[in-house]
Design an enzyme around this catalytic site. Sequence first.
Site, PDB file in Angstrom:
ATOM      1  N   ASP A   1       0.773  -1.071   0.033  1.00 50.73           N
ATOM      2  CA  ASP A   1       0.042   0.002  -0.050  1.00 50.73           C
ATOM      3  C   ASP A   1       0.800   1.349   0.007  1.00 50.73           C
ATOM      4  OD1 ASP A   1      -2.130  -1.935   0.081  1.00 50.73           O
ATOM      5  OD2 ASP A   1      -2.840  -0.759   2.317  1.00 50.73           O
TER       6      ASP A   1
ATOM      7  N   HIS B   1       3.974  -2.181   3.184  1.00 50.08           N
ATOM      8  CA  HIS B   1       4.022  -0.881   2.316  1.00 50.08           C
ATOM      9  C   HIS B   1       5.388  -0.697   1.740  1.00 50.08           C
ATOM     10  CE1 HIS B   1       0.882  -0.362   5.676  1.00 50.08           C
ATOM     11  NE2 HIS B   1       0.467   0.239   5.177  1.00 50.08           N
TER      12      HIS B   1
HETATM   13 ZN   LIG Z   1      -2.279   3.104   3.506  1.00 54.35          ZN
END
Ligand SMILES: [Zn+2]
Length: 234
Positions: free
Chosen positions: A44, A190
């Site tokens: 993400d 991430h």
């Molecule tokens: Zn996020």
Amino acid sequence: MKTALALAAVGALHAAPAALFLPPLRPPGLAGRGDPGHVALTFDDGPNPLSTPHFLRALEVRGVRATFFLLGEQVARAPWLAGEIAAAGHEVAVHGWAHQCLLRHGPRRAYDDFARACDVIEDAAGYRPQWIRAPYGVFSTGSLVAARRLGLTPVLWTCWGFDWTSRATPESVLRTVFKDLNGGGTVLLHDSDHAAALGSWRATLSALGPLLDECGRRGLRVGPLADHAVARAG
Ligand SMILES: [Zn+2]
């Protein structure tokens, strides 16, 4: 101890774990559970020109593809990088425009946010994304309606690396992922520190190789959501 816990809670609220405090908005059907012999690898908050290319190189070396949930405003700043992600065979998906929690906004605002992100991602990657993961993992009723209108399938995760904090290390990321990971799971990591502690992506990057090694030892294939045979909600 209480102070440490309170600080942890504040830190947690900064990024994805807002979802922790809002269980009704995380229906289990959205968790991304799929093929029991497969693990979906998702990233993400990118693309980020400083960090994402490192992940692309690491994944290329291992011959692994993943799903990248992109932020529209980040794509607008570096459309070439979203194009590189797609050209490398990874899947691009929607993480909203500006990493805002849409909980207090109505369906119209959610629709506009997702549609804008979807359009810029499609322009950069060359195809229409299939999946959406709302910022912080929080899907309001309005945002679920907006996603459906845009033909996007909502998906969250079954485990994460808790990799957005300044205290994340490669070991902590691995330990946290494997606490909850089993076949059919979807891993949230991430590739960017856009909504995280500065430079936290370095721990994630260092954890990536060992994570793939361990999945291999367990006989689990790793790939994007497109290959995950996700059981759809509803
Ligand atoms: Zn996020």
